[in-house]
Design an enzyme around this catalytic site. Structure first.
Site, mmCIF file in Angstrom:
data_model
loop_
_atom_site.group_PDB
_atom_site.id
_atom_site.type_symbol
_atom_site.label_atom_id
_atom_site.label_comp_id
_atom_site.label_asym_id
_atom_site.label_seq_id
_atom_site.Cartn_x
_atom_site.Cartn_y
_atom_site.Cartn_z
ATOM 1 N N LYS A 1 0.653 -1.629 -0.799
ATOM 2 C CA LYS A 1 -0.314 -0.404 -0.234
ATOM 3 C C LYS A 1 0.664 1.271 0.034
ATOM 4 C CE LYS A 1 -0.250 0.034 5.521
ATOM 5 N NZ LYS A 1 -1.129 -1.213 6.287
ATOM 6 N N ARG B 1 -10.479 0.069 15.927
ATOM 7 C CA ARG B 1 -10.278 0.880 14.513
ATOM 8 C C ARG B 1 -11.021 0.320 12.805
ATOM 9 N NH1 ARG B 1 -4.325 1.596 11.199
ATOM 10 N NH2 ARG B 1 -5.186 -0.814 10.492
ATOM 11 N N TYR C 1 15.895 30.560 6.185
ATOM 12 C CA TYR C 1 14.908 31.673 6.345
ATOM 13 C C TYR C 1 14.363 32.137 7.957
ATOM 14 C CZ TYR C 1 11.741 31.029 2.268
ATOM 15 O OH TYR C 1 12.071 30.484 0.862
ATOM 16 N N MET D 1 11.426 24.598 1.161
ATOM 17 C CA MET D 1 10.566 23.592 0.600
ATOM 18 C C MET D 1 11.814 23.328 0.100
ATOM 19 S SD MET D 1 7.660 24.173 -1.735
ATOM 20 C CE MET D 1 6.125 25.473 -0.928
HETATM 21 C C1 PLP Z 1 -0.335 -2.203 6.485
HETATM 22 C C2 PLP Z 1 -0.598 -2.836 7.520
HETATM 23 C C3 PLP Z 1 -0.468 -4.264 7.774
HETATM 24 C C4 PLP Z 1 1.652 -3.888 7.323
HETATM 25 O O1 PLP Z 1 1.923 -3.932 8.282
HETATM 26 P P1 PLP Z 1 3.901 -4.112 8.883
HETATM 27 O O2 PLP Z 1 3.920 -3.006 10.264
HETATM 28 O O3 PLP Z 1 3.963 -2.177 8.182
HETATM 29 O O4 PLP Z 1 4.019 -5.155 8.620
HETATM 30 C C5 PLP Z 1 -0.731 -5.389 7.644
HETATM 31 N N1 PLP Z 1 -2.309 -5.239 7.988
HETATM 32 C C6 PLP Z 1 -2.738 -4.444 7.615
HETATM 33 C C7 PLP Z 1 -4.455 -4.840 8.257
HETATM 34 C C8 PLP Z 1 -2.314 -3.276 7.179
HETATM 35 O O5 PLP Z 1 -2.737 -1.836 7.553
#
Ligand code: PLP
Length: 346
Positions: free
Chosen positions: A16, A117, A237, A285
């Site tokens: 992701k 969550r 700055y 920046m």
């Molecule tokens: C992001 C995520 C992971 C991966 O977690 P890491 O700590 O980066 O290994 C696994 N499961 C879910 C549901 C996540 O959101």
């Protein structure tokens, strides 16, 4: 390393957020070349990109979308062969209706065992397990640990107990509980499939212990301007730092727009070879200035690089100095930074 830690349990990959900032396509293709066949992304846009990048290399790969399927996205999910992770009764009902109209659809079910969550509550899960919706082929049941990076935290065992009960109610589905840190917990936690992200990218997922993962990321900033200071002057700055005559400054093409945190103004460090060089003045920046007086004069020219993440100072060091975690640093690396991949990325 992760696969050997897991024994015979399958190791998937979380890619992701553009593979934690590193570049979804090359990272996913390399993981596929290493044999990975189950990938996790957050939303449909990432899923479409991932399916396209994997199609010629690993057409058989399964892609799970953590955010589930939004109303109206069902056909895109079908067209790209994505499997939603459903953690909400309304979403389950909608995807099941889509499945009934189309001869059945694959699904993963997410259960909240203590993260608070996303995912079905235990009560919602019980209702689902008591009468699973027609039209769904539930192939995976998953949950997520809140404190996997604290091996002794009692919440881990609580979550495990709740997950086991749920898993026994859907015995035909595979089960997945652990992220990177969870892989280093007791094998009881492993179930059928692991979901590491951070560890793949070299982040230390168990911060109290020495990092077991190889450092796979380097961040280098190119020097645009070298300048010898004649007499005392201020830098950047707000003129927050004065530099005496006789010092040497290097200004690099890297700023907070690239994800180099502004909180490192006057306290970040970089490396020229083995020499530590401090950030002077505020980070802007697009630019950051380092005092390179300590580096051998002949070691630096315009166009050379200062190393901001590397063997001397890894992503976790940079994150600690910034008051955050390596995840945020990597995921925040800007689009302007050229990603260069060493070795075959498939
Ligand atoms: C992001 C995520 C992971 C991966 O977690 P890491 O700590 O980066 O290994 C696994 N499961 C879910 C549901 C996540 O959101």
């Amino acid at each position: 390393l992760l696969q050997s830690q897991l024994g015979g349990v399958e190791c998937g990959a979380v890619v992701k957020a553009n593979a934690y900032g590193l570049g979804l396509g090359p990272v996913a293709r390399r993981l596929a070349a290493e044999g990975c066949r189950r990938f996790f992304i957050a939303d449909i846009n990432e899923g479409v990109l991932l399916r396209d990048t994997l199609a010629p290399h690993a057409a058989d790969a399964t892609i799970y979308a953590f955010d589930g399927v939004a109303s109206g996205d069902e056909v895109s999910f079908d067209n790209h062969n994505l499997v939603p992770v459903l953690g909400d009764p309304d979403q389950i009902a909608r995807w099941a209706a889509h499945g009934r109209a189309n001869g059945g659809r694959r699904a993963a079910i997410k259960l909240d065992t203590g993260m608070g969550r996303a995912g079905l509550t235990p009560v919602e899960f019980d209702a689902f397990a008591a009468s699973p919706a027609d039209g769904l082929e539930v192939e995976l049941i998953m949950s997520h640990l809140a404190c996997a990076d604290e091996p002794d935290n009692p919440l881990n065992r609580d979550q495990l107990a709740r997950f086991r009960i749920a898993r026994d109610r859907l015995p035909d589905a595979r089960a997945s509980l652990v992220n990177s840190a969870g892989i280093f917990l007791d094998p009881d936690f492993h179930f059928d499939l692991a979901r590491p992200g951070a560890a793949l990218y070299g982040i230390n997922c168990v911060p109290d212990q020495p990092n077991r993962m190889a450092q796979v990321v380097r961040l280098q900033a190119k020097i645009l301007r070298l300048r010898d200071v004649d007499s005392e002057m201020s830098v950047g700055y707000g003129a927050t730092r004065r530099v005496p005559g006789g010092h040497r400054l290097a200004t690099v093409a890297m700023g907070y727009a690239d994800g180099y945190p502004r909180t490192l103004s006057n306290c970040g460090i970089g490396y020229v070879g083995d020499t530590e060089v401090p950030v002077v003045g505020r980070i802007s920046m697009d630019l950051t200035t380092f005092d390179v007086t300590g580096a051998p004069a002949d070691a630096l020219n315009t166009g050379d690089s200062i190393e901001l993440i590397g063997p001397h100072y890894d992503v976790d060091d940079l994150a600690r100095e910034t008051g955050t975690i390596g995840y945020e640093i990597l995921a925040g690396l800007g689009a302007r930074i050229a990603r260069v991949y060493l070795g075959s990325m498939g």
